[in-house]
Motif scaffolding. Structure first.
Motif, PDB file in Angstrom:
ATOM      1  N   UNK A 110       1.036  -1.341  -0.084  1.00  0.00           N
ATOM      2  CA  UNK A 110      -0.081  -0.120   0.170  1.00  0.00           C
ATOM      3  C   UNK A 110       0.779   1.428  -0.053  1.00  0.00           C
ATOM      4  N   UNK A 111       0.181   2.339  -0.566  1.00  0.00           N
ATOM      5  CA  UNK A 111       1.242   3.620  -0.438  1.00  0.00           C
ATOM      6  C   UNK A 111       0.924   4.252   0.818  1.00  0.00           C
ATOM      7  N   UNK A 112       1.852   5.047   0.969  1.00  0.00           N
ATOM      8  CA  UNK A 112       1.949   5.960   2.392  1.00  0.00           C
ATOM      9  C   UNK A 112       2.682   7.394   1.994  1.00  0.00           C
ATOM     10  N   UNK A 113       2.157   8.269   2.490  1.00  0.00           N
ATOM     11  CA  UNK A 113       2.471   9.628   2.209  1.00  0.00           C
ATOM     12  C   UNK A 113       2.709  10.227   3.544  1.00  0.00           C
ATOM     13  N   UNK A 114       3.485  11.397   3.501  1.00  0.00           N
ATOM     14  CA  UNK A 114       3.684  12.148   4.896  1.00  0.00           C
ATOM     15  C   UNK A 114       3.460  13.735   4.391  1.00  0.00           C
ATOM     16  N   UNK A 115       3.187  14.574   5.254  1.00  0.00           N
ATOM     17  CA  UNK A 115       3.230  16.012   5.085  1.00  0.00           C
ATOM     18  C   UNK A 115       4.146  16.644   6.075  1.00  0.00           C
ATOM     19  N   UNK A 116       5.209  17.231   5.735  1.00  0.00           N
ATOM     20  CA  UNK A 116       6.114  17.699   6.676  1.00  0.00           C
ATOM     21  C   UNK A 116       5.539  19.260   6.744  1.00  0.00           C
ATOM     22  N   UNK A 160      14.079   8.148   6.694  1.00  0.00           N
ATOM     23  CA  UNK A 160      14.894   9.231   6.515  1.00  0.00           C
ATOM     24  C   UNK A 160      14.870   9.834   5.052  1.00  0.00           C
ATOM     25  N   UNK A 161      14.869   8.933   4.307  1.00  0.00           N
ATOM     26  CA  UNK A 161      14.542   9.685   2.834  1.00  0.00           C
ATOM     27  C   UNK A 161      13.152  10.308   2.634  1.00  0.00           C
ATOM     28  N   UNK A 162      12.373   9.658   3.213  1.00  0.00           N
ATOM     29  CA  UNK A 162      10.607  10.327   3.009  1.00  0.00           C
ATOM     30  C   UNK A 162      10.761  11.437   3.902  1.00  0.00           C
ATOM     31  N   UNK A 163      11.222  11.772   4.976  1.00  0.00           N
ATOM     32  CA  UNK A 163      11.347  12.896   5.688  1.00  0.00           C
ATOM     33  C   UNK A 163      11.984  13.848   4.854  1.00  0.00           C
ATOM     34  N   UNK A 164      13.236  13.470   4.381  1.00  0.00           N
ATOM     35  CA  UNK A 164      13.945  14.411   3.598  1.00  0.00           C
ATOM     36  C   UNK A 164      13.527  15.210   2.470  1.00  0.00           C
ATOM     37  N   UNK A 165      12.665  14.254   1.825  1.00  0.00           N
ATOM     38  CA  UNK A 165      12.073  14.656   0.420  1.00  0.00           C
ATOM     39  C   UNK A 165      10.758  15.531   0.731  1.00  0.00           C
ATOM     40  N   UNK A 166      10.195  15.310   1.849  1.00  0.00           N
ATOM     41  CA  UNK A 166       9.025  16.120   2.362  1.00  0.00           C
ATOM     42  C   UNK A 166       9.581  17.412   2.924  1.00  0.00           C
TER      43      UNK A 166
END
Length: 195
Positions: free
Chosen positions: A60-66, A172-178
């Motif tokens: 499944x997909x997962x997203x974050x908003x920083x 870490x990669x997801x947080x850095x991208x956001x």
């Protein structure tokens, strides 16, 4: 004899019950940010890692908003920390009102927050993000006369955007991208409204 044992037993049960309540409260306090009531950094990162594992297992997909609160330092400098704390709490309340039940808002650092969006692709994350600006506008309109205006810069990232090289450090990669996208949005906002 037996009455005394019964009284001792009742006290032990009472102590255990009190101890369980205290332990539950300590667990809650250790997992939440004292000022806002949202999850703290440690808990946020644990939740994000668990959601990343779950999304990989279920495909499944997962997203974050920083999220970064704009102007908190200026509010603190001009009006004092108690006013800055109000700024943070009101911004959090606006964010919470935009989320689904399955989403998690956590405080990463002083003025930085992350929203974890399980089972949510980039389009779904954008739809949730689109709710934030009207919520902030409404919060600002309802609180006329206060010494600040809430403003939040945001950046969205989804797990499907990460390359295979990021597999070992997905969190870490997801947080850095956001975070990078949030800074792009902040720069664009400043360029559109130079002061």
């Amino acid at each position: 004899g037996s009455l005394e044992r019964l009284v001792r037993f009742a006290r032990i049960v009472g102590y255990r019950s009190s101890l369980k309540r205290v332990q539950a409260e300590l667990m809650r306090l250790s997992a939440t940010d004292e000022l806002t009531g949202v999850v703290n950094r440690r808990t946020l990162l644990v939740i994000l890692e668990k959601q990343l594992s779950l999304s990989a297992r279920k495909a499944e997909e997962l997203s974050v908003i920083f999220c970064d609160l704009d102007g908190l330092k200026a509010v603190n400098d001009k009006n004092g920390r108690p006013t800055g704390d109000e700024f943070i709490k009101e911004a959090c309340a606006a964010l919470i009102g935009c989320l689904r039940e399955s989403d998690t808002l956590g405080r990463l650092d002083g003025d930085e927050f992350i929203i974890v969006l399980p089972d949510c692709d980039a389009l779904g994350a954008k739809l949730i993000d689109d709710r934030i600006e009207p919520a902030i506008t409404e919060a600002n309109a309802e609180a006329r006369g206060r010494p600040f205006v809430i403003s939040i810069s945001r950046g969205i990232a989804s797990i499907s955007e990460l390359g295979l090289e990021s597999a070992g450090r997905r969190q870490q990669a997801l947080i850095e991208l956001a975070d990078g996208r949030m800074y792009e949005a902040k720069r664009a906002r400043k360029a559109a409204n130079p002061q």
